[in-house]
Scaffold this motif. Structure first.
Motif, PDB file in Angstrom:
ATOM      1  N   HIS A   3      28.986 155.619  45.121  1.00 48.80           N
ATOM      2  CA  HIS A   3      28.634 156.696  44.202  1.00 48.80           C
ATOM      3  C   HIS A   3      27.146 157.026  44.324  1.00 48.80           C
ATOM      4  N   GLU A   4      26.735 158.092  43.649  1.00 48.56           N
ATOM      5  CA  GLU A   4      25.345 158.548  43.694  1.00 48.56           C
ATOM      6  C   GLU A   4      24.417 157.527  43.036  1.00 48.56           C
ATOM      7  N   GLU A   5      23.284 157.275  43.684  1.00 51.33           N
ATOM      8  CA  GLU A   5      22.265 156.439  43.033  1.00 51.33           C
ATOM      9  C   GLU A   5      21.638 157.192  41.876  1.00 51.33           C
ATOM     10  N   PHE A   6      21.443 158.491  42.044  1.00 50.65           N
ATOM     11  CA  PHE A   6      20.921 159.333  40.972  1.00 50.65           C
ATOM     12  C   PHE A   6      21.291 160.782  41.266  1.00 50.65           C
ATOM     13  N   ARG A  18      15.059 162.563  38.137  1.00 46.76           N
ATOM     14  CA  ARG A  18      16.299 161.851  38.422  1.00 46.76           C
ATOM     15  C   ARG A  18      17.129 161.676  37.159  1.00 46.76           C
ATOM     16  N   LYS A  19      18.424 161.955  37.284  1.00 48.74           N
ATOM     17  CA  LYS A  19      19.347 161.821  36.168  1.00 48.74           C
ATOM     18  C   LYS A  19      20.384 160.763  36.516  1.00 48.74           C
ATOM     19  N   GLU A  20      20.548 159.820  35.611  1.00 45.58           N
ATOM     20  CA  GLU A  20      21.451 158.704  35.876  1.00 45.58           C
ATOM     21  C   GLU A  20      22.861 159.004  35.363  1.00 45.58           C
ATOM     22  N   PHE A  21      23.832 158.689  36.188  1.00 42.46           N
ATOM     23  CA  PHE A  21      25.233 158.686  35.773  1.00 42.46           C
ATOM     24  C   PHE A  21      25.986 157.769  36.716  1.00 42.46           C
ATOM     25  N   VAL A  22      26.626 156.765  36.160  1.00 41.35           N
ATOM     26  CA  VAL A  22      27.405 155.818  36.972  1.00 41.35           C
ATOM     27  C   VAL A  22      28.883 156.111  36.771  1.00 41.35           C
ATOM     28  N   PRO A  23      29.571 156.601  37.815  1.00 40.90           N
ATOM     29  CA  PRO A  23      31.004 156.901  37.675  1.00 40.90           C
ATOM     30  C   PRO A  23      31.811 155.659  37.328  1.00 40.90           C
ATOM     31  N   ARG A  24      32.847 155.868  36.564  1.00 47.09           N
ATOM     32  CA  ARG A  24      33.744 154.768  36.238  1.00 47.09           C
ATOM     33  C   ARG A  24      34.621 154.435  37.440  1.00 47.09           C
ATOM     34  N   LYS A  25      35.147 153.232  37.456  1.00 48.93           N
ATOM     35  CA  LYS A  25      36.133 152.839  38.468  1.00 48.93           C
ATOM     36  C   LYS A  25      37.487 152.744  37.765  1.00 48.93           C
ATOM     37  N   LEU A  26      38.194 153.861  37.780  1.00 43.87           N
ATOM     38  CA  LEU A  26      39.479 153.883  37.094  1.00 43.87           C
ATOM     39  C   LEU A  26      40.539 153.154  37.908  1.00 43.87           C
ATOM     40  N   PRO A  27      41.529 152.579  37.220  1.00 43.61           N
ATOM     41  CA  PRO A  27      42.639 151.982  37.979  1.00 43.61           C
ATOM     42  C   PRO A  27      43.324 153.053  38.825  1.00 43.61           C
ATOM     43  N   SER A  28      43.642 152.690  40.049  1.00 45.05           N
ATOM     44  CA  SER A  28      44.345 153.627  40.925  1.00 45.05           C
ATOM     45  C   SER A  28      45.814 153.586  40.565  1.00 45.05           C
TER      46      SER A  28
END
Length: 1014
Positions: free
Chosen positions: A254-257, A464-474
């Motif tokens: 995912h994106e660092e920022f 820089r804007k922070e957002f950490v994507p979730r890891k949803l169950p596949s």
């Protein structure tokens, strides 16, 4: 005067005839005929070149030569020149909606009658649905609230693009876009008829009014990144969209920022779809673990995200909002495949959007799209898989010096035709499209300076804007993704690319009811298709009937069916393929086990009438009739041992496409001779090619002779071998054990393994088992039950013939239950059919399927209820007694399921039962829902707890019915009950004793006392 003139001309001709002859020296002759000599010489050279290519190259090379030759004769590609100022704006004067104007449109292509999802789109307030038909659309298509443009209605509009559009394709939506623009559109939602808008409000899903508030934007810090997978941002790392270059599939970080951008120029808004997202055929075929439809969920709380100039994203045509500044980008190309059209449009449009300072934004789930389990062919996406990576690189470097958007659009379309991304047809289509845009009143937007040509500013920490994507169950896998998924998916794609056009033909010696779907699940992820053969046909599981001894005689049918396949790999179900170790094999050569001594042997016949001598005589007879090239090859291969018979176990072999015709010719030579496949296949291979040319890939397989007491041993398997033999698969448990082993070479299989464990906690891969456990797990080939509880000794040696035709609707869950009694009936009766499913269909009860006369009555067995009373079987027989001898046959329909599922199945089948005139009957004893059901401790015919008193197993119910319906019913009932009793007796020996539960016993006693007092 005319006569004199003719006479004068005649004299002149006579003078010329007898005038002095010219000099005939060679140099003079050459100079006078030079042009003719050149033309004739070029013609001869061309013909010789043609025959040279024809005889020395393959068909593809020849076609390429012909295509290039044809193109060289055509005039060069020319860029259209359009006089924009001469194009007039023309209002709609022909359609019934000429006076209708609205701003918000939903454009849908329709092929079938209106779906429920399309009816939902019509209900969205403030939006007008426009359905665009094609040649496949029903003539009487209509939907209240929607405008429908049939082919006739489209033709009356007079658009220029109509001359370029195919009649049977969804790309005719281009007509709908123009119609909407002509009738006042400034927002167009590009949709399809199997997606429903989440919440039923597009205003809540998209930024319809383009409010200029900051939104997240992907970082442009990495200049080498040109395309992103937006599904990662919304929580699904291992899902990739259609149109993402396959080489980018493994990029899952995912994106660092992020950065931010104002939202006023997000002229194209791409929505994410839950359920079946926009995925390509590689994902669809390789990531599907069951026959159920996909139901993938994305993070609905993740923020929308924009794409900076220089970074692209796949855009589709079924969940995308276009604002008026991007209406020119709605054009769907016509010279590429339908599955590539909207994706190519998306990349083409994004590049041109940068010229306006606009961009694409991707939104969290805005629609739910239903998977109807209708996968499209891999070939339909060839334009994507081959060209999309190259297209993105081309678009990034493309520049135009033109000063208007439409001129730049023409420039890009011309350049893409020159580069082969589409053809001249799309160049002409673009020209017509742009002219039509002006005709319907569209005004082209103004250009802005291209940011790509300016130095990029450094991104400071404050930006820089922070957002950490979730890891949803596949959800499609039933497990959460792991960090190594990039490598695993990359491997799977590599295997699919290598074997995606190879047909796997598998012969199942074991019960296909327990293994056919599992084999397709295992190998179907990698190969073009999996054809299952068995000694018994099973139409419901698409299993074809074939004889293993003559399996080579069945293969030509498969060759003909998949004529475009690259090759055909045959394997028996007692051999495991480690496909990851077959990549190095040459798919233009024969693969066989000639380097495996235990598999490929030579036997000297004794000269007597033993099996080997008979087979050797058949080989000699076949070889003697072979054409010269086959006979020479065979004798050369066997020259050191002509008197010996070559025998190959042939559990696994591969026939390349180039030798398919030879294989078929040799099969024809054998004809009706009883030549065994273990002799015929090696003879064929030695006749088709020299063993020196065989690919040695199978030479290192694990191979051991199969003994009569054999069963799979975990110590035998090796993930480093190309194949493993023998390996016994006779149940789902065996399959799960195999998958657990194969996961060493294909880690994605572990996800299938874990999914099975979640669905069935008892399905565990055991540690190395003892000899006693191995013996206990052996399966009887006759009754398909473990040998310690084999019931072959009580099953009738000859299945019982009945006048009653029995149809059992078999719930899918019951097929997995080890104590299901339907298999006992199938092995004991002749006139019985089982159909897996949850609902009765018309075809299931077709009298034509029965070999017996059409039944006079149809009955279905289910207990009586106040709303649906039933007659007892005995009463039914007495009411329908006739004087005919024998009495007319009856069709008996039985629902094999748990009590809850059986109720659902009967309710779902009511319409079919009613149309068939089926009478509801019940057993004479009936049921009592106030009484608790029995168990193994109450009766010798119970193994599973029944829900209420009076309920019995399917086998006992059928036995009781036949006892009442058949002339010799008592004897038939006695035989069936004896089989059931023996199964229960043997099974009960392996049941663990139940722990005493004092509280339940006390409660039962209290209930009994209370009932007695009442």
């Amino acid at each position: 005067m005319l006569v004199q003139d003719r006479a004068a001309k005649s004299q002149i001709r006579e003078i010329r005839r007898f005038s002095e002859p010219k000099s005939l020296d060679f140099s003079t002759w050459v100079s006078e005929n030079l042009s003719r000599i050149v033309v004739i010489s070029l013609s001869i050279v061309t013909i010789l070149a043609f025959f040279f290519l024809y005889n020395t190259t393959d068909t593809a090379s020849l076609l390429c030569f012909q295509t290039q030759s044809t193109q060289s004769l055509l005039k060069p590609l020319t860029r259209p020149q359009i006089k924009w100022n001469s194009i007039q704006v023309l209002p709609d004067k022909t359609s019934p909606y000429s006076a209708f104007v609205t701003e918000k449109w939903i454009v849908v292509s329709v092929t079938n009658y209106p779906t429920e999802e399309l009816k939902g789109l019509v209900k969205i307030k403030g939006w007008q649905v426009l359905a665009v038909g094609n040649s496949l659309t029903p003539k009487d298509w209509s939907l209240k609230g929607a405008i429908f443009l049939s082919l006739d209605a489209q033709a009356e509009l007079g658009y220029r693009v109509l001359d370029h559009l195919p009649y049977d394709s969804f790309v005719r939506k281009s007509v709908g876009y123009l119609f909407a623009i002509q009738h006042g559109a400034n927002k167009i939602y590009d949709a399809d008829d199997r997606g429903e808008v989440i919440g039923g409000d597009l205003g809540k899903c998209f930024d319809v009014e383009l409010v200029s508030e900051p939104i997240l934007q992907y970082s442009h810090e990495d200049p080498n990144r040109t395309v992103v997978n937006p599904y990662i941002h919304f929580g699904q790392r291992s899902v990739w969209p259609r149109g993402l270059p396959l080489e980018n599939v493994g990029e899952i970080n995912h994106e660092e920022f992020y950065t931010e951008v104002f939202g006023g120029k997000q002229f194209i808004q791409q929505g994410i779809s839950n359920g079946l997202p926009d995925v390509d055929s590689v994902f669809y075929f390789t990531r599907k673990t069951t026959l159920e439809g996909f139901d993938v969920k994305f993070d609905e709380h993740a923020p929308k995200v924009a794409l900076p100039q220089g970074v692209m994203v796949p855009v589709n045509s079924f969940n995308t909002l276009y604002h008026s500044s991007a209406f020119w980008g709605l054009m769907l190309p016509v010279s590429v495949s339908s599955m590539a059209s909207d994706v190519l449009r998306g990349y083409w449009g994004q590049r041109l959007l940068w010229e306006l300072g606009g961009y694409v934004a991707v939104y969290p789930p805005t629609a739910h799209r239903f998977d109807r389990v209708e996968a499209y062919p891999f070939a339909e996406e060839k334009d994507l898989h081959v060209n999309v990576g190259r297209l993105i690189k081309f678009l990034l470097v493309w520049r135009s010096e033109k000063h208007s958007l439409f001129e730049k659009i023409l420039d890009l379309s011309f350049a893409m035709a020159e580069e082969g991304f589409w053809t001249e047809q799309d160049l002409k289509f673009t020209s017509a499209w742009l002219q039509d845009l002006i005709t319907v009143g569209y005004q082209q937007p103004r250009l802005m300076s291209l940011e790509l040509d300016r130095p990029r500013a450094n991104i400071g920490h404050g930006d820089r804007k922070e957002f950490v994507p979730r890891k949803l169950p596949s959800v499609h896998l039933g497990v959460e993704e792991t960090g190594t998924v990039s490598t695993e998916i990359g491997n799977l794609i590599r295997w699919r690319k290598n074997f995606g056009n190879v047909v796997l033909v598998m012969f199942c010696n074991g019960p296909v009811e327990r293994t056919a779907l599992e084999w397709r699940l295992l190998y179907g992820r990698v190969f073009k298709t999996v054809v299952i053969l068995s000694s018994r046909k099973n139409s419901d599981l698409y299993v074809e009937e074939a004889k293993l001894d003559h399996i080579y005689k069945h293969l030509p049918k498969i060759f003909n069916r998949y004529s475009s396949a690259e090759g055909f790999l045959f394997v028996e179900d007692d051999t495991v393929l480690n496909y990851w170790n077959l990549l190095q094999a040459d798919k233009t050569k024969i693969w066989t086990t000639d380097k495996v001594p235990k598999s490929w042997t030579s036997v000297k016949p004794t000269g007597k009438s033993d099996w080997f001598s008979v087979q050797a005589e058949l080989v000699k007879r076949t070889v003697s009739t072979m054409p010269a090239h086959f006979q020479v090859n065979y004798k050369e291969a066997a020259k050191n041992n002509l008197d010996a018979l070559t025998v190959c176990s042939s559990e696994v072999f591969y026939v390349p496409k180039r030798l398919v015709a030879d294989f078929v010719d040799l099969v024809d030579l054998v004809g009706d001779m009883d030549l065994h496949y273990k002799v015929a296949v090696p003879m064929f291979f030695m006749s088709m090619d020299s063993p020196l040319n065989f690919d040695p890939v199978l030479g290192s397989m694990v191979y051991k002779k199969k003994s009569s007491s054999f069963n799979s041993s975990l110590s035998l398997y090796s993930a480093q071998a190309p194949a493993v033999h023998p390996w016994s698969i006779s149940s789902e448990q065996d399959f799960i054990k195999l998958v657990g082993q194969m996961a060493e070479g294909d880690p994605l299989l572990m996800e299938l393994f874990i999914l099975h464990l979640k669905l069935d906690p008892l399905a565990r891969v055991a540690e190395p088992v003892t000899m006693e456990e191995e013996k206990r797990r052996q399966i009887c080939s006759s009754c398909d039950r473990p040998k310690p509880i084999c019931i072959c000794h009580v099953i009738p040696s000859e299945p019982i013939a009945t006048s009653t035709e029995i149809l059992i609707l078999h719930h899918p869950h019951e097929s997995r239950h080890k104590l299901n009694t339907t298999p006992l009936l199938v092995k004991s009766l002749t006139n019985i059919t089982t159909v897996p499913g949850r609902r009765l269909r018309h075809r299931h009860i077709s009298a034509a399927e029965s070999s017996l006369p059409k039944p006079s009555r149809t009955i279905y067995l289910f207990p009586s209820s106040p709303s649906s009373p039933a007659v007892t079987v005995s009463d039914f027989k007495s009411q329908n007694r006739t004087t005919s001898d024998p009495p007319p046959p009856v069709r008996l329909i039985v629902f094999d399921a748990t009590w809850r599922h059986a109720k659902e199945m009967v309710k779902a089948s009511e319409e079919v039962l009613r149309e068939a005139g089926a009478v509801r009957v019940c057993l004479d004893a009936g049921i009592d829902e106030s009484v608790r059901g029995g168990s193994i401790y109450d009766s010798e015919l119970f193994l599973r707890m029944e829900p209420v008193g009076g309920c019995v197993s399917t086998a006992e119910a059928v036995a009781r019915c036949l006892g009442a319906l058949e002339v010799d019913g008592e004897e038939i009932e006695r035989k069936l009950i004896s089989v059931l009793k023996e199964m229960v007796r043997l099974q009960s020996e392996f049941l663990k004793p139940m722990r005493p539960r004092p509280k339940l016993l006390k409660k039962r006693l209290q209930n009994q006392q209370q009932e007695e007092e009442e």
